[in-house]
Design a protein around this motif. Structure first.
Motif, short mmCIF file in Angstrom:
data_model
loop_
_atom_site.label_atom_id
_atom_site.label_comp_id
_atom_site.label_asym_id
_atom_site.label_seq_id
_atom_site.Cartn_x
_atom_site.Cartn_y
_atom_site.Cartn_z
N SER A 4 0.82 -1.20 0.00
CA SER A 4 0.00 0.00 0.00
C SER A 4 0.85 1.25 0.00
O SER A 4 0.36 2.34 -0.23
CB SER A 4 -0.89 0.00 1.25
N ARG A 190 -5.06 -10.98 1.68
CA ARG A 190 -6.20 -10.50 2.48
C ARG A 190 -5.77 -9.39 3.43
O ARG A 190 -6.47 -8.40 3.61
CB ARG A 190 -6.82 -11.67 3.25
N ARG A 193 -5.31 -6.17 1.42
CA ARG A 193 -6.60 -5.56 1.05
C ARG A 193 -7.24 -4.87 2.24
O ARG A 193 -7.78 -3.77 2.11
CB ARG A 193 -7.53 -6.63 0.47
N PHE A 194 -7.17 -5.52 3.39
CA PHE A 194 -7.76 -4.92 4.59
C PHE A 194 -7.09 -3.59 4.93
O PHE A 194 -7.76 -2.59 5.23
CB PHE A 194 -7.63 -5.88 5.77
N LEU A 196 -5.40 -1.59 2.94
CA LEU A 196 -5.70 -0.59 1.91
C LEU A 196 -7.07 0.01 2.10
O LEU A 196 -7.25 1.23 2.03
CB LEU A 196 -5.58 -1.23 0.52
N ILE A 197 -8.07 -0.83 2.33
CA ILE A 197 -9.44 -0.34 2.51
C ILE A 197 -9.53 0.52 3.76
O ILE A 197 -10.13 1.61 3.75
CB ILE A 197 -10.42 -1.51 2.58
N ALA A 198 -8.92 0.06 4.85
CA ALA A 198 -8.95 0.83 6.09
C ALA A 198 -8.24 2.17 5.92
O ALA A 198 -8.71 3.21 6.43
CB ALA A 198 -8.30 0.03 7.22
N MET A 200 -7.81 3.91 3.11
CA MET A 200 -8.63 4.80 2.27
C MET A 200 -9.77 5.40 3.07
O MET A 200 -10.08 6.59 2.95
CB MET A 200 -9.15 4.04 1.05
N GLY A 201 -10.41 4.58 3.91
CA GLY A 201 -11.48 5.11 4.76
C GLY A 201 -10.97 6.15 5.74
O GLY A 201 -11.61 7.19 5.96
#
Length: 292
Positions: A4, A190, A193-194, A196-198, A200-201
């Motif tokens: 990331s 996994r 991805r977690f 990256l999503i966290a 971005m949020g």
């Protein structure tokens, strides 16, 4: 595993996708290493494997050896440690100057921080690392951090807060390094991805909070004080720690697959970005806790 960290994700530096197009299918007779197709030290590109070289493949010295062509040796852990030490040392030197001379000139310090951000973005999108850009970023970021830390240290009830943030950042780094080396934390697809999503949020919420503060005044969504601010600060520190795990993974993969030595500058740059992030979040969290 694509990181990331923008420094590495831009370049596709990973075990899964390879580095800068090195992860080509192995050619006949090539090593199993995915970098063997383009690695200057692989069978096809090694100057000492040239048939005209009298020392190649046990051939007799019937011809003059070819002219030596310098090759870039693979990155090592010593390279990463040395470059990281140089980059963090520049940050510390800049922070010392900022603390001493710029505490009362936050406008100039904020300007230095904005320029540092621009340099970081430029380096992130360059195909090759630029030591000048990386050290320039480190110096300007240090000025900003030093001035901001000195200012916060002079506020009521905040004396010693920057030093606590430094110690907290070091503790997070050591804890994550131990967790990564002992495989308590495993960087998988996994996991990435977690994170990256966290992340971005987290960034989107931070931007929304800034917009509310700019146009609505006050504390915005309340991420800078109170219980919500404490929770948000803890989340920021935890995300920074997870980014460290991704950075460690990229360094490990780069060494394992023979990334060029110059990539150690990118490793140092990525680690510095993450440590600066953790320090900023730690300082904000401590400021909220001591200000309540």
């Amino acid at each position: 595993m694509r990181s990331s960290n923008p420094v590495f994700s831009r370049r596709g530096f990973s075990r899964d996708t390879g580095y800068a197009g090195f992860n080509a299918p192995p050619q006949a007779g090539a090593a199993a290493n995915p970098y063997a197709g383009a690695n200057p030290y692989a069978q096809g590109g090694n100057p000492y494997a040239d048939p005209t070289n009298p020392y190649a493949q046990g051939q007799p010295a019937t011809q003059a050896p070819p002219q030596y062509t310098p090759q870039t040796r693979p990155m090592t852990m010593d390279d990463v440690v040395a470059r990281t030490g140089m980059t963090l040392g520049t940050v510390i030197a800049g922070a010392t100057v900022g603390w001493i001379f710029l505490t009362g000139s936050l406008g100039f310090a904020i300007g230095a921080g904005l320029v540092a951000m621009v340099l970081a973005l430029v380096q992130s999108f360059k195909r090759k690392p630029s030591p000048a850009l990386i050290l320039g970023y480190a110096a300007l970021e240090g000025l900003f951090l030093g001035a901001l830390s000195g200012y916060i240290n002079g506020l009521p009830n905040m004396n010693g807060a920057p030093m606590q943030a430094v110690l907290g950042t070091m503790a997070v780094f050591v804890a994550m390094l131990v967790a990564y080396k002992t495989r308590i934390v495993r960087v998988t697809a996994r996991f990435t991805r977690f994170v990256l999503i966290a992340a971005m949020g987290f960034v989107l919420l931070s931007l929304v909070n800034v917009l509310f503060m700019a146009f609505g005044g006050g504390e915005g969504l309340g991420f800078r004080s109170g219980g919500l601010g404490i929770v948000f600060g803890i989340v920021g520190v935890v995300l920074g720690a997870l980014f460290l795990a991704l950075d460690f993974k990229q360094v490990e993969d780069g060494i394992a697959y023979g990334a060029p030595r110059e990539e150690s500058w990118l490793a140092a740059f990525g680690l510095t970005l993450t440590l600066v992030w953790i320090y900023m979040e730690m300082l904000r969290l401590i400021s909220i806790l001591r200000g309540d």
